[in-house]
Scaffold this active site. Structure first.
Site, short mmCIF file in Angstrom:
data_model
loop_
_atom_site.label_atom_id
_atom_site.label_comp_id
_atom_site.label_asym_id
_atom_site.label_seq_id
_atom_site.Cartn_x
_atom_site.Cartn_y
_atom_site.Cartn_z
N MET A 332 0.82 -1.21 0.00
CA MET A 332 0.00 0.00 0.00
C MET A 332 0.86 1.26 0.00
O MET A 332 0.59 2.20 -0.75
CB MET A 332 -0.94 -0.01 1.21
CG MET A 332 -1.98 -1.11 1.18
SD MET A 332 -2.98 -1.11 -0.33
CE MET A 332 -3.81 0.47 -0.18
N VAL A 409 1.60 -1.85 9.40
CA VAL A 409 0.78 -3.01 9.71
C VAL A 409 -0.51 -2.60 10.43
O VAL A 409 -0.52 -1.63 11.19
CB VAL A 409 1.60 -4.01 10.57
CG1 VAL A 409 1.98 -3.39 11.92
CG2 VAL A 409 0.86 -5.31 10.78
N SER A 437 -7.93 0.10 6.81
CA SER A 437 -9.15 -0.40 6.20
C SER A 437 -10.25 -0.65 7.23
O SER A 437 -11.40 -0.85 6.85
CB SER A 437 -8.87 -1.71 5.45
OG SER A 437 -8.36 -2.69 6.35
N HIS A 458 -8.37 5.87 3.27
CA HIS A 458 -8.41 4.45 2.95
C HIS A 458 -8.31 4.26 1.44
O HIS A 458 -9.29 4.39 0.72
CB HIS A 458 -9.70 3.82 3.49
CG HIS A 458 -9.82 2.36 3.16
ND1 HIS A 458 -11.02 1.72 3.07
CD2 HIS A 458 -8.88 1.42 2.88
CE1 HIS A 458 -10.84 0.46 2.76
NE2 HIS A 458 -9.54 0.24 2.63
N ASN A 461 -6.66 -1.51 -2.81
CA ASN A 461 -5.55 -2.22 -3.47
C ASN A 461 -6.04 -2.92 -4.75
O ASN A 461 -7.10 -3.57 -4.71
CB ASN A 461 -4.98 -3.25 -2.49
CG ASN A 461 -3.66 -3.82 -2.96
OD1 ASN A 461 -2.93 -3.18 -3.69
ND2 ASN A 461 -3.36 -5.03 -2.53
N GLU A 470 -11.62 6.43 0.48
CA GLU A 470 -12.47 6.85 1.59
C GLU A 470 -11.70 7.83 2.47
O GLU A 470 -10.62 7.48 2.98
CB GLU A 470 -12.93 5.65 2.41
CG GLU A 470 -13.92 4.76 1.69
CD GLU A 470 -14.33 3.55 2.51
OE1 GLU A 470 -15.51 3.16 2.43
OE2 GLU A 470 -13.48 2.99 3.23
N ASN A 508 -16.10 -1.57 3.25
CA ASN A 508 -15.86 -2.85 3.91
C ASN A 508 -17.04 -3.27 4.78
O ASN A 508 -17.34 -4.46 4.91
CB ASN A 508 -14.59 -2.78 4.76
CG ASN A 508 -13.34 -2.96 3.93
OD1 ASN A 508 -13.40 -3.42 2.79
ND2 ASN A 508 -12.20 -2.58 4.47
#
Length: 714
Positions: A332, A409, A437, A458, A461, A470, A508
């Site tokens: 990312m 991470v 995310s 956000h 990918n 977002e 999501n």
């Protein structure tokens, strides 16, 4: 006429016989062809047909934004009858035919967008030249609105570039750069920006003197075009294309319509322009066209600063974001850096140590090399792009950046620590953002001394392909920070959707119940390939299980654990995913997940290989007809329900943004318009009745939203 003041055109005739027709539609950021512009253009053509002192007509734009963005889409949406559509298409076709047959040569001078009706006008000219820079985009994008070119594009483009290239351009709606357009013969010259003024003068002088811009075609291209003249070869090309698009043509009827119009353009005993006009008129009121038009306007609204930051001019202080910092050079972080560098940003990436810098540098190199090959760049241009990105291990290099995006991470403690360290090094006016995310932006901000300068960004990918971003507002995020980030996302060429700090944000949160239900269906013994095939038939670009493999089952497991507050039965999903992750069967990146990727083509795995144990499927209920299969209904309805809840909870300020976000962020069947549009099409009564059946059959996770209950009662 040359001295008459028109509202949209400026006309001039010089002593050399050069007649310049310069378009500038007032009050519009881009030139568009509407009824008034077409009316004035007709007046100009009326005069040109009678002039004997004009040696060359030059069509150009005086707007720096570009030549012509095409027909006015707002006017297209207002067409409410086949008769009206036929009249408008016939007027445009006849006008462009008159331009094509003017007694003097014509030249279109292109820069910026030259799309749709703009390209159809340019195709009616004898010659076309284009400025060779990144803003020049040449194409016929009507297929993306569920339509086909209606002012001669399906007829003139094949004549100019051949059947192969015309089919590719019209059926994909893709645009070409100036250089790509010159390569296939669509434009006669692609002129570098630093030579633009001098070369335009030189081209005009050549044409006034009776010269030509036609190039000697490459032998391979000439041979290909010669073969295309053979009916057998053309028929074979069309047949192959039709077979390739067979699965899409049912949902997107414009694909078949475009092919029929192009084919009829080659027939001696058929009027291809009439076919084009008839096909356009039949498409204008199809459900697909109406939904795609609706999504077009939603996208325009989402890209308007005033939608998300009504006081943006007052809120944004100082210069816009130009220098960017990124923490983390993983997939990312590297993707975000590449996307920013392509748009001219200088980017510095911070990593934890020298080894991570080396790995991140290699990842950035691969991304840029792949992009460069796709764009057919030379080593110099590729090197220029790479030089905009630097990597290191020191935070102090962020001292002069305007925004830092953290992309480490997905662990709250790690992100809070990294962000707190970064905040100490950046200027007081700089913005911090997290590319998360699912983690709470508000909780993350507790580690910061300036939480008003912090928000979520956000990205999806792969970053270079996914248009949606977002922008997540935490409880203390300021309006000015939102305005700056929305402006930044737009500058990246992406579409922003501002969401509240809800679990899973918007996309999501709506998507995961669908993915989770697919996982539960596998646990009941449903075949992986069957589930995915049914959802592709619904209109999804890929099935839910293949999508999970692409996202990564480890990522899906992390998201599942964060959605317990808003999703019932998520523990059952976690129970299936956990052993797969423990065995490192996490999808595409490990070569095995729900599919096996070790061969030439992904193969769906047997259910017994994926789940450790199976449960008995529930008994079947009788459903109210809604046009969906049992598998489609069970997977799609959770998305419909969650979209309704997101609207009710104001996760986003505008309901239309929910549909747009799901289409851009997940590929949700565009011809259906998005989950809220599907509810509208099926009807709230039917959706409610079927959700009640699903609840009885599968459990409380199918409990209908309260808003659906209220809507069905009204």
């Amino acid at each position: 006429m040359t001295h008459q003041q028109l509202n949209h055109f400026t006309l001039s005739l010089d002593d050399s016989g050069i007649y310049r027709v310069a378009l500038d539609v007032p009050g519009r950021p881009m030139n568009v062809l509407d009824e008034n512009v077409m009316g004035e253009l007709e007046q100009i053509v009326n005069e040109l047909e009678t002039r004997s002192d004009v040696k060359l007509v030059v069509f150009k734009s005086t707007k720096e934004s570009g030549f012509l963005a095409g027909a006015d889409v707002e006017a297209i949406e207002l067409i409410d009858s086949t008769e009206q559509a036929d009249r408008l298409m016939k007027q445009g076709q006849q006008l462009f035919e008159r331009i094509e047959t003017l007694p003097m040569p014509t030249l279109a001078v292109l820069h910026g967008p030259c799309l749709g009706g703009g390209l159809e006008l340019a195709l009616a000219c004898d010659y076309r030249i284009a400025r060779d820079n990144s803003s020049t985009k040449i194409g016929l994008p009507e297929i993306k609105l569920g339509l086909i070119p209606g002012w001669g594009g399906t007829q003139r483009l094949p004549r100019r570039v051949g059947l192969k290239h015309a089919l590719s351009m019209i059926l994909s709606g893709k645009h070409l750069s100036a250089r790509e357009a010159m390569k296939i013969g669509l434009v006669d010259r692609a002129i570098p920006p630093d030579q633009w003024r001098d070369e335009v003068v030189r081209v005009i002088d050549t044409l006034v003197r009776g010269g030509s811009l036609r190039r000697t075609r490459l032998s391979t291209e000439w041979i290909g075009r010669w073969f295309e003249r053979l009916p057998l070869v053309r028929n074979m090309m069309v047949t192959v294309t039709e077979k390739r698009l067979a699965g899409k043509s049912k949902n997107y009827p414009a694909l078949g319509a475009a092919i029929r119009a192009i084919v009829d353009g080659y027939q001696r005993d058929v009027d291809g322009f009439e076919t084009e006009r008839r096909e356009f008129c039949q498409l204008i009121n199809t459900p697909t066209c109406r939904q795609l038009l609706r999504l077009f306007f939603s996208r325009e609204r989402a890209r308007d600063m005033q939608t998300w930051a009504p006081n943006s001019l007052r809120l944004i202080h100082g210069d816009p974001i130009r220098r960017l910092g990124v923490i983390g050079a993983g997939a990312m972080g590297a993707g975000i850096a590449q996307a920013a560098a392509i748009r001219g940003y200088g980017v510095h990436i911070k990593e934890v140590d020298a080894d991570a810098v080396g790995q991140g540098s290699a990842r950035v190199d691969r991304l840029i090399s792949k992009y460069s090959r796709h764009k057919q760049w030379n080593e110099f241009r590729e090197g220029e792009l790479r030089d905009r990105i630097t990597l290191g291990t020191d935070f102090h290099l962020f001292a002069n950046v305007d925004c830092v995006i953290e992309a480490v991470v997905e662990r709250m403690d790690v992100k809070q620590h990294v962000l707190a360290e970064a905040e100490k090094e950046i200027g007081k006016s700089a913005i911090l953002a997290t590319n998360t995310s699912s983690l709470s932006v508000t909780e993350m901000a507790q580690s910061l001394s300036r939480p008003d300068h912090f928000a979520g960004l956000h990205f999806f990918n792969p970053v270079h392909r996914m248009e949606l971003v977002e922008v997540v507002r935490g409880e203390q995020t300021s309006d000015a920070t939102i305005a700056q980030l929305v402006s930044f996302v737009r500058a990246l060429g992406k579409t922003p959707i501002v969401t509240s700090d809800s679990p899973g944000f918007l996309v999501n949160r709506i998507l995961f119940p669908y993915l989770g239900e697919a996982i539960l269906m596998v646990r009941e013994g449903h075949a992986v390939g069957t589930i995915d095939r049914e959802l592709r038939h619904f209109g999804m670009p890929m099935g839910p299980l293949q999508l999970l493999d692409h996202v990564g089952l480890d990522v899906a497991l992390h998201v599942a654990r964060s959605l317990g507050a808003v999703m019932r039965d998520v523990d059952d999903v976690i129970e299936v995913l956990t052993p797969l992750v423990q065995r490192n069967q996490i999808g595409l990146k490990s070569k095995r997940g729900f599919y096996d990727y070790r061969g030439k083509k992904p193969q769906p795995r047997q259910t017994s290989e994926v789940v450790d144990f199976m449960v008995e499927p529930a008994s079947q209920e009788r459903f109210t007809p809604d046009g969906l299969s049992d598998i489609q209904r069970r997977l799609v309805y959770p998305m419909l329900a969650e979209a309704i809840r997101c609207e009710d909870e104001r996760v986003v300020e505008h309901a239309w943004a929910i549909d747009l976000a799901m289409v851009l962020g997940t590929g949700f069947a565009p011809h259906r318009g998005g989950p809220l549009s599907v509810v509208e099409q099926i009807g709230t009564q039917t959706v409610l009745a079927n959700m009640e059946h699903l609840r009885l059959q599968h459990g409380e996770r199918f409990t209908p939203p309260e808003k659906l209950l209220l809507g069905a009662k009204q």
